[in-house]
Write a protein that holds these residues in place. Sequence first.
Motif, PDB file in Angstrom:
ATOM      1  N   ASP A  17      59.478 103.643  90.686  1.00  0.00           N
ATOM      2  CA  ASP A  17      59.321 102.196  90.868  1.00  0.00           C
ATOM      3  C   ASP A  17      58.441 101.690  89.730  1.00  0.00           C
ATOM      4  O   ASP A  17      57.216 101.680  89.840  1.00  0.00           O
ATOM      5  N   LEU A  18      59.080 101.298  88.627  1.00  0.00           N
ATOM      6  CA  LEU A  18      58.302 100.862  87.464  1.00  0.00           C
ATOM      7  C   LEU A  18      57.590  99.543  87.703  1.00  0.00           C
ATOM      8  O   LEU A  18      56.531  99.288  87.134  1.00  0.00           O
ATOM      9  N   ALA A  19      58.151  98.682  88.554  1.00  0.00           N
ATOM     10  CA  ALA A  19      57.532  97.384  88.813  1.00  0.00           C
ATOM     11  C   ALA A  19      56.140  97.548  89.405  1.00  0.00           C
ATOM     12  O   ALA A  19      55.237  96.753  89.114  1.00  0.00           O
ATOM     13  N   HIS A  20      55.948  98.596  90.223  1.00  0.00           N
ATOM     14  CA  HIS A  20      54.661  98.832  90.859  1.00  0.00           C
ATOM     15  C   HIS A  20      53.964 100.082  90.319  1.00  0.00           C
ATOM     16  O   HIS A  20      52.955 100.514  90.873  1.00  0.00           O
ATOM     17  N   HIS A  21      54.536 100.666  89.266  1.00  0.00           N
ATOM     18  CA  HIS A  21      53.918 101.804  88.585  1.00  0.00           C
ATOM     19  C   HIS A  21      53.619 102.942  89.570  1.00  0.00           C
ATOM     20  O   HIS A  21      52.507 103.457  89.654  1.00  0.00           O
ATOM     21  N   ARG A  22      54.652 103.334  90.302  1.00  0.00           N
ATOM     22  CA  ARG A  22      54.454 104.374  91.300  1.00  0.00           C
ATOM     23  C   ARG A  22      55.761 105.113  91.539  1.00  0.00           C
ATOM     24  O   ARG A  22      56.845 104.691  91.107  1.00  0.00           O
ATOM     25  N   ASP A  44      69.314  99.658  80.073  1.00  0.00           N
ATOM     26  CA  ASP A  44      69.144  98.660  79.014  1.00  0.00           C
ATOM     27  C   ASP A  44      69.235  99.260  77.615  1.00  0.00           C
ATOM     28  O   ASP A  44      69.185  98.524  76.615  1.00  0.00           O
ATOM     29  N   ARG A  67      69.608 103.929  91.851  1.00  0.00           N
ATOM     30  CA  ARG A  67      68.173 104.205  91.952  1.00  0.00           C
ATOM     31  C   ARG A  67      67.833 105.389  91.058  1.00  0.00           C
ATOM     32  O   ARG A  67      68.636 106.312  90.908  1.00  0.00           O
ATOM     33  N   ASP A  75      67.581 104.596  80.100  1.00  0.00           N
ATOM     34  CA  ASP A  75      67.618 103.369  80.883  1.00  0.00           C
ATOM     35  C   ASP A  75      68.929 102.626  80.639  1.00  0.00           C
ATOM     36  O   ASP A  75      69.461 102.664  79.520  1.00  0.00           O
TER      37      ASP A  75
END
Length: 356
Positions: A303-308, A219, A264, A217
């Motif tokens: 898409d980690l924000a929506h776990h998908r 970060d 992305r 990542d």
Amino acid sequence: MSLLLALAGMLAAGQSAAAACPPDPPLAYVCGAEKPEDVLVLPDTPWLVASGFSPGAGLKLVDRRDRQLTRWFTGAPDQIQPDPALTRSCPGPLDPALFNARGLSLRKLDAGHWRLLVVNHGGRESIEQFDITLGAGPPRLTWRGCQPMPPGQVANAVASFADGTILATVLTRPGTSIADFVEGRVTGGVWRLAPGAPSFTLLPGTELPGNNGLEVDPDQRRFYVIAFGWHAVVVYDRTDTRVPLARVDAPDFMPDNLHWTGGRLLLAGMRLDEPACGGLRRVIDGVADPMRCHRGWVVGELDLAHHRVATVAYGLPAPGFNGLSAAALADGDLWLGSFQSDRLAVLPLPHAKEAP
């Protein structure tokens, strides 16, 4: 007359190559890539780097402007500059005739300089380290050293953190098989080489069914591993890997590699349930189907924000392309790598947006 004959020969060769590698709309092809298992965009340049997953296939440099590729590492004297810090465990310079390149990873060193890590199976099981220098004309590639994998361990993918820590996945450890991870059994792991350490060590808790694609990542706190047998991405905290942070399953495809590209995090692979190939991948008499039957393919975005995993692009089985294993996005074009095919595929995505 000699010049005319030479030009005619070149034209005929070009026409012959094009005829041998016709497009499968909407896919166009760049031929001669020799199983480009992984592909990366060299940021802020018109160039791509592709691996070659067969003996001697090595690395290819691809010009996106004219879609031409060249064999990049030739072993010329000016491409060999060993770094003592990177050769302490390395048995010697890389032999281009044996160079069998698989997973790739790029890390920026400073303005105009990048470190390229390459999983190599040719002559030794190792992580080869190169420097890329940008300037006028094509970028310059220099071999700097290597790190052998631990005895018996065969790397699949590689990535690194800004502090120089290198991670490598192993798909199947000794005593395990592809059939094992297809049926969901643990076969692999993530190995870490800390700066200055003499060898790789296994990270506890990273043992998965078929550890495949790998990425860190921005970060610098997390890393992502594809569990091929689960068809999922598993997320880890680099400071404590004993328990994963998350698992995100892919929708009806078998992700292979994953990379940050165009801002992305894209992952790519063959369709899981392909009617043209009799449905799911099977294990018969203890042997997993090698998936030579041409399957449809999918490129997704984590898409980690929506776990998908969101679908970016997909396609039906193509006569000239199979074994999708990697995807790279640049200037609205999606470049697709393969662990089976002799070519790169290119798909225009006119509405694709690159994240900042």
